[in-house]
Write a protein that holds these residues in place. Sequence first.
Motif, mmCIF file in Angstrom:
data_model
loop_
_atom_site.group_PDB
_atom_site.id
_atom_site.type_symbol
_atom_site.label_atom_id
_atom_site.label_comp_id
_atom_site.label_asym_id
_atom_site.label_seq_id
_atom_site.Cartn_x
_atom_site.Cartn_y
_atom_site.Cartn_z
ATOM 1 N N LEU A 1 7.046 5.880 -4.708
ATOM 2 C CA LEU A 1 5.596 6.028 -4.611
ATOM 3 C C LEU A 1 5.102 5.901 -3.178
ATOM 4 C CD1 LEU A 1 4.510 3.833 -7.663
ATOM 5 C CD2 LEU A 1 4.769 6.322 -7.572
ATOM 6 N N TYR A 2 5.569 4.863 -2.477
ATOM 7 C CA TYR A 2 5.124 4.578 -1.111
ATOM 8 C C TYR A 2 6.309 4.105 -0.276
ATOM 9 C CZ TYR A 2 0.271 4.480 -2.767
ATOM 10 O OH TYR A 2 -0.941 4.823 -3.301
ATOM 11 N N ILE A 3 6.221 4.335 1.033
ATOM 12 C CA ILE A 3 7.131 3.708 1.986
ATOM 13 C C ILE A 3 6.265 2.986 3.018
ATOM 14 C CG2 ILE A 3 9.020 5.342 1.670
ATOM 15 C CD1 ILE A 3 8.154 6.653 4.341
ATOM 16 N N GLY A 4 6.816 1.934 3.605
ATOM 17 C CA GLY A 4 6.063 1.180 4.590
ATOM 18 C C GLY A 4 6.979 0.399 5.499
ATOM 19 N N ASP A 5 6.389 -0.165 6.560
ATOM 20 C CA ASP A 5 7.178 -0.941 7.514
ATOM 21 C C ASP A 5 6.960 -2.442 7.355
ATOM 22 O OD1 ASP A 5 4.608 -1.016 8.478
ATOM 23 O OD2 ASP A 5 5.081 -0.224 10.456
ATOM 24 N N ASN A 6 6.204 -2.839 6.316
ATOM 25 C CA ASN A 6 5.909 -4.237 6.102
ATOM 26 C C ASN A 6 6.000 -4.538 4.602
ATOM 27 O OD1 ASN A 6 4.346 -6.637 5.545
ATOM 28 N ND2 ASN A 6 3.598 -6.500 7.642
ATOM 29 N N MET A 7 6.884 -5.429 4.231
ATOM 30 C CA MET A 7 7.066 -5.737 2.818
ATOM 31 C C MET A 7 5.822 -6.388 2.227
ATOM 32 S SD MET A 7 9.920 -7.967 0.778
ATOM 33 C CE MET A 7 11.248 -6.806 0.911
ATOM 34 N N GLY A 8 5.152 -7.215 2.981
ATOM 35 C CA GLY A 8 3.945 -7.890 2.494
ATOM 36 C C GLY A 8 2.855 -6.911 2.099
ATOM 37 N N GLU A 9 2.675 -5.863 2.892
ATOM 38 C CA GLU A 9 1.680 -4.837 2.556
ATOM 39 C C GLU A 9 2.022 -4.145 1.242
ATOM 40 O OE1 GLU A 9 -0.031 -3.241 6.838
ATOM 41 O OE2 GLU A 9 1.536 -2.101 5.820
#
Length: 80
Positions: free
Chosen positions: A40-48
């Motif tokens: 669904l999504y990728i990101g550079d911060n696990m918390g986000e």
Amino acid sequence: MYQRIDVEQRMTDNEACEQYPDSYILIRRDSMYGEMGTVLYIGDNMGELISLSMTLNEPICGIVEGLNHHRSLGGVVVGG
């Protein structure tokens, strides 16, 4: 910062880790215990991504680390 993946990509956890090695990946799971799902999504911060997953109306989601985020706890420790 996170990014929505618009093209549906069904894959296993391992395939997602290889596809996005520098990212954390939010996956909608096919079942509670399966490794297959839709990215669904990728990101550079696990918390986000954790915060984002709480706001989504998806039944079963998981976060997977890309290959470059995997950490090893192995090694040799020498005491003196």
